[in-house]
Design an enzyme around this catalytic site. Structure first.
Site: not given
Ligand code: ASP
Length: 349
Positions: A19, A63-64, A95, A172, A252, A283, A285
């Site tokens: 992003t 894109d990831s 992300t 995470t 899990r 877990t 959790c």
């Molecule tokens: N879809 C995007 C990615 O992971 C989301 C981001 O970058 O926040 O490439």
């Protein structure tokens, strides 16, 4: 905690996509990757850094969600090739799967002695309210920072996001909405950025100075995640554990590592173990760890040869298994390594 100096450092900025560098397609309204030059134009502040910043960009940026094991290997290769030339590395990454990549890099860059800081943003960098600028600028500053003896402040693979520096293999993604999108539930923050960047030096991992950094490229994707739920059926468990070519399973489980006590469940696990499939117990959790043997509901897992995953994140358990399986270790060695803390990823209590 204290802050330090970044003068005359050099940083390699690696842009993979995500992003942070995206722009909105006027026709479809969807966010699409844009080129790195555009991203740098949006942050003229970078010119004011008192350190050398070089850039490398994935062509095309991705894109990831499209990150694969070949991209992990590519990142390792770029860092390894440039290791002697830079004081630190910043990886701009989407992300969504950043925690997986950070976990994988923490194993693939063994005995890392320089900062590798992953960051990105929730809003593209050309948007007025973007979180990308602060994330990028602080990540570069962290990658460039050295201690008074000249050694890197944070020689770890980390994620920097919304004022927090976190150990990558402990992190995470917790929000698809908030700027505060990442959390490390089971390990303290390595630094907090406010007016100053305050480092939590006691929590930062240091390499063994007698050994060089060793880059690893072999990873094996034959891993699956099996998340338990009340009422889970034998045919489902059987089908998952009998996937052709399967080598390891991240189980899990509930709470402190508990699972159904039905004999069929233990038998399915035992059968998988006897076929050489490695089962790891983590877990569901987010906070806390597996304690196998604490409740009788975890005893069948011990009987079935399941390995304890302690307080590992799911992202890290998957990446660690892929890394270890890539090395084609003998079964006992594989179990021993999975049970060991290799890069600060688990707390063995
Ligand atoms: N879809 C995007 C990615 O992971 C989301 C981001 O970058 O926040 O490439």
């Amino acid at each position: 905690m204290k802050d330090c100096d970044t003068r005359k450092s050099s940083v390699l900025l690696i842009y993979t996509g995500g992003t942070i560098g995206m722009v909105r397609n006027a026709e479809t309204g969807a966010l699409e990757n844009f080129d790195f030059g555009h991203l740098l134009e949006q942050v003229p502040e970078l010119k004011r850094f008192d350190c050398k910043i070089s850039t490398y960009t994935f062509q095309p940026p991705i894109d990831s969600s499209d990150m694969g094991l070949e991209h992990w290997a590519r990142l390792v290769h770029i860092i390894d090739e440039n290791y002697a030339l830079y004081d630190g590395f910043v990886v701009l990454h989407g992300t969504d799967t950043m925690a997986y990549t950070a976990s994988a890099l923490s194993f693939m860059l063994e005995n890392l002695g320089k900062p590798v800081i992953l960051t990105g943003s929730q809003l593209p960098i050309d948007m007025l309210r973007t979180d990308g600028k602060e994330n990028l600028i602080s990540a570069i500053e962290i990658a460039a920072t050295r201690r008074s003896d000249g050694s890197p402040m944070v020689p770890e693979v980390c994620i920097y996001f919304k004022e927090k520096l976190l150990r990558g293999n402990r992190t995470t993604k917790i929000s698809a909405e908030q700027f505060n999108a990442f959390r490390s539930f089971n390990y303290p923050e390595l630094a907090k950025a406010g007016i100053h960047i305050r480092y939590n030096e006691a929590a930062i991992r240091r390499p063994d100075p007698s050994r060089p950094m060793k880059a690893h490229y072999l990873v094996d994707p034959n891993v699956v995640v099996l998340s338990l739920f009340p009422g889970i059926q034998q045919r489902l468990v059987h089908a998952v554990l009998n996937i052709p070519g399967l080598k390891a399973v991240v189980l899990r489980t509930f709470g402190a590592g508990n699972a159904p006590q039905a004999p069929w469940f233990r038998d399915e696990l035992q059968d998988a173990t006897s076929r050489g499939i490695l089962l790891v117990n983590i877990t569901q959790c987010q906070d806390g760890a597996v304690h196998m043997g604490l409740y009788e509901t975890s005893l069948p897992l011990i009987d079935a040869g399941v390995v304890c995953g302690y307080d590992s994140t799911p992202e890290c358990a998957i990446a660690k298994l892929m890394f270890l399986l890539g090395h084609q270790l003998p079964p006992e060695e594989l179990r021993r390594m999975m049970d060991s803390d290799l890069a600060g990823e688990i707390t063995k209590s």
